[in-house]
Design a protein around this motif. Structure first.
Motif, PDB file in Angstrom:
ATOM      1  N   LEU A 172     -27.976  18.705  73.899  1.00 26.33           N
ATOM      2  CA  LEU A 172     -29.183  19.474  74.203  1.00 26.33           C
ATOM      3  C   LEU A 172     -28.910  20.613  75.190  1.00 26.33           C
ATOM      4  N   PHE A 173     -28.312  20.292  76.328  1.00 24.44           N
ATOM      5  CA  PHE A 173     -28.200  21.286  77.398  1.00 24.44           C
ATOM      6  C   PHE A 173     -27.083  22.305  77.172  1.00 24.44           C
ATOM      7  N   LEU A 174     -26.000  21.893  76.499  1.00 24.47           N
ATOM      8  CA  LEU A 174     -24.916  22.840  76.271  1.00 24.47           C
ATOM      9  C   LEU A 174     -25.352  23.989  75.355  1.00 24.47           C
ATOM     10  N   PRO A 175     -25.892  23.726  74.168  1.00 18.46           N
ATOM     11  CA  PRO A 175     -26.356  24.854  73.344  1.00 18.46           C
ATOM     12  C   PRO A 175     -27.574  25.555  73.952  1.00 18.46           C
ATOM     13  N   ALA A 176     -28.345  24.843  74.773  1.00 14.74           N
ATOM     14  CA  ALA A 176     -29.488  25.487  75.424  1.00 14.74           C
ATOM     15  C   ALA A 176     -29.036  26.523  76.437  1.00 14.74           C
ATOM     16  N   GLY A 177     -27.860  26.294  77.013  1.00 16.76           N
ATOM     17  CA  GLY A 177     -27.341  27.219  78.017  1.00 16.76           C
ATOM     18  C   GLY A 177     -28.091  27.156  79.331  1.00 16.76           C
ATOM     19  N   ARG A 178     -28.815  26.057  79.542  1.00 14.70           N
ATOM     20  CA  ARG A 178     -29.604  25.925  80.762  1.00 14.70           C
ATOM     21  C   ARG A 178     -29.950  24.450  80.962  1.00 14.70           C
ATOM     22  N   VAL A 179     -30.235  24.093  82.195  1.00 16.10           N
ATOM     23  CA  VAL A 179     -30.656  22.717  82.473  1.00 16.10           C
ATOM     24  C   VAL A 179     -32.116  22.653  82.917  1.00 16.10           C
ATOM     25  N   ASP A 180     -32.733  23.806  83.166  1.00 14.72           N
ATOM     26  CA  ASP A 180     -34.144  23.815  83.552  1.00 14.72           C
ATOM     27  C   ASP A 180     -35.027  23.783  82.303  1.00 14.72           C
ATOM     28  N   TRP A 181     -34.972  22.656  81.614  1.00 15.44           N
ATOM     29  CA  TRP A 181     -35.691  22.448  80.362  1.00 15.44           C
ATOM     30  C   TRP A 181     -36.464  21.141  80.503  1.00 15.44           C
ATOM     31  N   PRO A 182     -37.697  21.178  80.994  1.00 20.32           N
ATOM     32  CA  PRO A 182     -38.462  19.961  81.273  1.00 20.32           C
ATOM     33  C   PRO A 182     -38.617  19.037  80.070  1.00 20.32           C
ATOM     34  N   GLY A 183     -38.833  19.619  78.893  1.00 25.52           N
ATOM     35  CA  GLY A 183     -39.009  18.793  77.706  1.00 25.52           C
ATOM     36  C   GLY A 183     -37.809  17.902  77.428  1.00 25.52           C
ATOM     37  N   LEU A 224     -37.664  15.088  80.014  1.00 24.47           N
ATOM     38  CA  LEU A 224     -38.668  14.069  79.702  1.00 24.47           C
ATOM     39  C   LEU A 224     -38.241  13.224  78.514  1.00 24.47           C
ATOM     40  N   PHE A 225     -37.659  13.866  77.510  1.00 25.96           N
ATOM     41  CA  PHE A 225     -37.185  13.141  76.329  1.00 25.96           C
ATOM     42  C   PHE A 225     -36.108  12.130  76.715  1.00 25.96           C
ATOM     43  N   ALA A 235     -35.466  10.868  79.680  1.00 26.82           N
ATOM     44  CA  ALA A 235     -36.002   9.847  80.578  1.00 26.82           C
ATOM     45  C   ALA A 235     -36.813   8.807  79.808  1.00 26.82           C
ATOM     46  N   GLU A 236     -37.671   9.278  78.904  1.00 30.83           N
ATOM     47  CA  GLU A 236     -38.521   8.350  78.156  1.00 30.83           C
ATOM     48  C   GLU A 236     -37.700   7.441  77.252  1.00 30.83           C
ATOM     49  N   THR A 237     -36.798   8.028  76.480  1.00 34.97           N
ATOM     50  CA  THR A 237     -36.005   7.208  75.565  1.00 34.97           C
ATOM     51  C   THR A 237     -35.075   6.277  76.338  1.00 34.97           C
ATOM     52  N   GLY A 238     -34.517   6.746  77.449  1.00 33.24           N
ATOM     53  CA  GLY A 238     -33.616   5.919  78.237  1.00 33.24           C
ATOM     54  C   GLY A 238     -34.328   4.740  78.861  1.00 33.24           C
ATOM     55  N   VAL A 239     -35.456   4.992  79.519  1.00 34.74           N
ATOM     56  CA  VAL A 239     -36.190   3.909  80.179  1.00 34.74           C
ATOM     57  C   VAL A 239     -36.703   2.893  79.170  1.00 34.74           C
ATOM     58  N   LEU A 240     -37.310   3.373  78.096  1.00 37.93           N
ATOM     59  CA  LEU A 240     -37.847   2.453  77.094  1.00 37.93           C
ATOM     60  C   LEU A 240     -36.741   1.657  76.412  1.00 37.93           C
TER      61      LEU A 240
END
Length: 225
Positions: A20-31, A34-35, A37-42
């Protein structure tokens, strides 16, 4: 077993984060945060429940995606769907974060998060009803596999795949990618194909499954298919 659960979950989250973050070229991507965090916790919550109530099923869920008893066609399927899933994540990163082709409102992202939650809730109900819900297609003769007709299996023959469809729909919405949503029909088609092939095996090799399939008419979606 619990240690292995945490290690595999963290590794899978790390792989998805890179995709996700490598092709996005950024880490300030809240979505994306959240994705993950949600999948990891659940995933951890469901895994811990399995560790306490059905460690044999947890062992199956943590096993290799390629196994000796697994049907040959399913090995090909697992390789193909894994490659498509990785491409899907990269596409959504390019769309929602790098080039911002899509514009998704916050409430739509909230719907995506809700769909992911519901999908994992459905899967947890599957685990409660079916101790043979392995990630690969095989007959678990050593564990005395039988036909399961309780819980969500009263309504559809493949409730876990139904939950997967909700996950496929929710993920691009939460990440904010309409292009990702456009690829969902291909993922659903693959799941549907696997359901049909799996049923052929179960009808031929698992006593009582043909009668169950005749009694429960729908595979994935009640009143539709």
């Amino acid at each position: 077993m619990v240690t292995r659960l945490f290690v595999q979950t963290v590794l899978w989250l790390a792989v998805m984060a890179v995709l996700l973050f490598l092709p996005a070229g950024r880490v300030d991507w809240p979505g994306a945060w959240l994705f993950l965090a949600e999948t990891g916790v659940l995933s951890i919550v469901v895994g811990l429940w399995l560790a306490m109530h059905d460690p044999a099923l947890l062992a199956e869920r943590l096993a290799s995606p390629v196994q000796r008893a697994q049907k040959g066609w399913d090995k090909v399927f697992m390789a193909g769907v894994t490659a498509l899933f990785c491409f899907w994540l990269v596409l959504m990163a390019l769309d929602a974060a790098r080039y911002r082709w899509s514009a998704v409102s916050p409430w739509v992202q909230g719907v995506g998060a809700a769909l992911i939650f519901i999908s994992i809730a459905v899967v947890s109900l599957v685990f409660q009803a079916n101790s043979y819900a392995a990630p690969v297609v095989k007959i678990q003769a050593a564990r005395g596999q039988t036909v399961i007709s309780s819980g969500p299996y009263r309504y559809v023959r493949h409730p876990m795949y139904a939950g997967a469809i909700l996950f496929f729909l929710g993920t691009p919405l939460l990440l904010g990618s309409w292009y990702g949503l456009a690829l969902v029909p291909a993922l659903i088609a693959l799941i549907a194909l696997r359901a049909v092939l799996e049923e052929r095996m179960l009808s031929a090799e698992l006593e009582g499954y043909a009668a169950y399939a005749a009694r429960v008419r729908y595979r994935l979606i009640p009143l539709i298919w």
